[in-house]
Design a protein around this motif. Structure first.
Motif: not given
Length: 204
Positions: A75-86, A97-100, A136-147
């Motif tokens: 969720r953090t990667m999505y929220e921080t990238g949302e505006e940049f990606w447009g 997107v993993l979220t609660h 393929n399926v890519d686990i894009a991030g962030g770091a905590d998600t990849v871990r």
């Protein structure tokens, strides 16, 4: 089908600088980790931009785009990238997107959809694999998600684009991952002036 994680990383293991916020998605001082990507022709094509450098780095980025049929991110990667990606994000694939926090699927231009998954990393991966077909399926991030995916043994291949820069502090990919031990088989090493591209395959 292969589950991958493909990340740009500093020489001291950071995938972002400190103080990541919605207004500062890469964190403080993390420009070198990401800026080299933004000059590449393959990246610019995905942004609907002309020009850029068409070199070995660009070929490797295009390889990732072509091979990836779905993406999982936190969720953090999505929220921080949302505006940049447009309105026209570069993924061109389904993104899970993993979220609660449940919310409706978002359909963007260019074939990108964002589906919000509230029932864990395995369910998100199952849905991504169903959507990816034979790609393929890519686990894009962030770091905590990849871990989390590394800890569960769910990543098949790891590619790191090691940038010749030291951040000193920030979000380290393998912070707290010391208990995770799996054999790694080197698949490819590509050196360029911009980065050293390391690809590994995990043993069973």
């Amino acid at each position: 089908m292969t589950v991958t994680a493909d990340l740009s990383i500093s020489l001291d293991g950071c995938v972002a600088g400190p103080n990541v916020t919605l207004d500062n998605p890469g964190g403080d001082g993390a420009g070198p980790v990401f800026e080299w990507i933004h000059t590449l022709a393959s990246w610019r094509e995905r942004q609907g931009l002309a020009g850029g450098v068409d070199n070995r780095d660009s070929e490797l980025m295009r390889e990732w785009f072509d091979a990836t049929g779905a993406v999982v991110m936190g969720r953090t990667m999505y929220e921080t990238g949302e505006e940049f990606w447009g309105d026209d994000p570069p993924f061109r694939t389904p993104v899970f997107v993993l979220t609660h926090r449940p919310r409706p699927t978002l359909v963007k231009e260019g074939g990108t959809t964002f589906t919000f998954v509230t029932d864990g990393i395995r369910r998100a991966l199952d849905r991504a694999q169903a959507a990816a077909g034979d790609r393929n399926v890519d686990i894009a991030g962030g770091a905590d998600t990849v871990r989390q995916y590394l800890g569960a043994g769910l990543i098949d291949e790891l590619q790191l684009h090691v940038v010749p820069a030291l951040l000193g502090e920030g979000l380290r990919l393998f912070e707290g991952a010391g208990a995770v031990r799996r054999d790694l088989e080197p698949v490819r090493v590509v050196h360029t002036p911009l980065a050293t591209h390391l690809k590994y395959r995990f043993g069973t």
